[in-house]
Design a protein around this motif. Sequence first.
Motif, short mmCIF file in Angstrom:
data_model
loop_
_atom_site.label_atom_id
_atom_site.label_comp_id
_atom_site.label_asym_id
_atom_site.label_seq_id
_atom_site.Cartn_x
_atom_site.Cartn_y
_atom_site.Cartn_z
N CYS A 135 0.82 -1.22 0.00
CA CYS A 135 0.00 0.00 0.00
C CYS A 135 0.85 1.27 0.00
O CYS A 135 0.31 2.38 0.03
N GLY A 136 2.16 1.10 -0.02
CA GLY A 136 3.04 2.27 -0.02
C GLY A 136 3.36 2.69 1.40
O GLY A 136 2.76 2.27 2.37
N GLY A 137 4.34 3.52 1.51
CA GLY A 137 4.74 3.99 2.83
C GLY A 137 6.01 3.32 3.30
O GLY A 137 6.53 2.38 2.70
N GLU A 138 6.50 3.79 4.41
CA GLU A 138 7.79 3.36 4.94
C GLU A 138 7.66 2.06 5.72
O GLU A 138 6.64 1.80 6.36
N ILE A 139 8.72 1.23 5.65
CA ILE A 139 8.79 0.02 6.46
C ILE A 139 9.48 0.38 7.78
O ILE A 139 10.56 0.97 7.80
N LEU A 140 8.85 -0.01 8.88
CA LEU A 140 9.38 0.30 10.20
C LEU A 140 9.90 -0.98 10.85
O LEU A 140 9.24 -2.03 10.78
N PHE A 141 11.07 -0.89 11.49
CA PHE A 141 11.62 -2.02 12.24
C PHE A 141 11.27 -1.82 13.71
O PHE A 141 11.62 -0.79 14.31
N LEU A 142 10.58 -2.80 14.28
CA LEU A 142 10.10 -2.69 15.64
C LEU A 142 11.09 -3.33 16.61
O LEU A 142 11.32 -4.54 16.57
N GLY A 143 11.68 -2.51 17.44
CA GLY A 143 12.61 -3.03 18.43
C GLY A 143 13.89 -3.56 17.83
O GLY A 143 14.23 -3.30 16.67
N THR A 144 14.61 -4.32 18.64
CA THR A 144 15.89 -4.91 18.24
C THR A 144 15.68 -6.37 17.87
O THR A 144 14.98 -7.10 18.58
N PRO A 145 16.24 -6.82 16.74
CA PRO A 145 16.07 -8.23 16.37
C PRO A 145 16.58 -9.16 17.47
O PRO A 145 17.55 -8.87 18.17
N ASP A 146 15.91 -10.29 17.62
CA ASP A 146 16.27 -11.30 18.62
C ASP A 146 17.13 -12.36 17.94
O ASP A 146 16.67 -13.03 17.01
N ILE A 147 18.37 -12.51 18.40
CA ILE A 147 19.30 -13.46 17.81
C ILE A 147 19.59 -14.56 18.83
O ILE A 147 19.99 -14.28 19.97
N VAL A 148 19.38 -15.81 18.43
CA VAL A 148 19.58 -16.96 19.32
C VAL A 148 20.54 -17.93 18.63
O VAL A 148 20.34 -18.28 17.45
N THR A 149 21.57 -18.36 19.37
CA THR A 149 22.52 -19.33 18.86
C THR A 149 22.35 -20.65 19.61
O THR A 149 22.42 -20.69 20.84
N THR A 150 22.11 -21.72 18.86
CA THR A 150 21.93 -23.05 19.45
C THR A 150 23.15 -23.90 19.12
O THR A 150 23.44 -24.14 17.94
N PRO A 151 23.91 -24.34 20.14
CA PRO A 151 25.12 -25.12 19.86
C PRO A 151 24.79 -26.45 19.19
O PRO A 151 23.72 -27.03 19.39
#
Length: 334
Positions: A178-194
């Motif tokens: 529909c147009g308009g700006e893309i907003l990033f909400l908060g900080t991405p959650d990064i998880v590392t699984t050994p």
Amino acid sequence: DLDGDGICNALEVPGCDEPYACNFNPAATDPAPADDPCTYPANDNVDCDGNSLLPQFLTQPQNITVSCTAIPAPPQVLAQPAPAAVAYQSLFPSSCYDTAPAIEPVLLETEFPGSCPGEATIERLWTITDCMGRSNTHMQVINVVDNTPPEVFNDLAPIQLGCDDAVVFDPIDAEDACGGEILFLGTPDIVTTPGICDGDFTRTKTTVISDQCGNETTIIQTLVVEDNVAPIWLSEPDQFVVTDDLDAGGFEIPVVQDDCSDFQIDLNVTYEEGACPLAQVLTRTFVATDECGNVSTEWVQTITESTDLSASVEFDAVSCHGGSDGSATVTAEG
């Protein structure tokens, strides 16, 4: 015949003789009396019975609510003169409706922005005008809403990487239909699984994006890192060594490297007879294995023992006197 119109008084009929009047009397011979004059429609847009003379819409688009991605094109609108207008106008000496072309609706579309880029109110106003200049309008109101979340163009299938590859997530590639700006909400959650060893792991990144109308999309990116690279020999001593003292040891060992995980070096030692008497051949076989089970190539070193055999005998002079025994010292080396 008091009025001199050639009609006997007994046969005269006073009344409205105007065909387009509401009280027209086709039998009238004399004008309508003052106390009962001709009467006419209330205005130019109705007939004597109050029927509308305005042109009519045969199709009337209705008010709707649609997504910003599904705004319909203006539909075809049909119109015609009012039947009452055609009938009323036929009372006059001539009527334009007899030769008038079909009525062509005229559309005026106006858009009013909403509270966010994907929302708006659209007003479509159709105007129709007949040959007598009578006009009518119809308005359709379209309420446009943005209920579509941003579309993501990234390939979100897990990406396989080697342990020596750069562990970097691709940038988010998204667009709002529909147009308009893309907003990033908060900080991405990064998880590392050994994984089963230091060189194996899975890393996920969860990112939430939104358009300016509050529609959210959750994006999960996955990187699967596997250690499938065997240790390598970083430095290799001479593979063929000749020594005159095999038991002294102190021979160099190769240096191994693994960039992904710890490792261990296994050494296998064998002895064989050499070409010379009393000489031996030492074979050392090195193999490195990292924690993920990747095995290096064998590194083999052959150490050959050399000998320079010599022998000597030394003895003292022996003398015997009068038939008695003598003695001598004999020394042998080699």
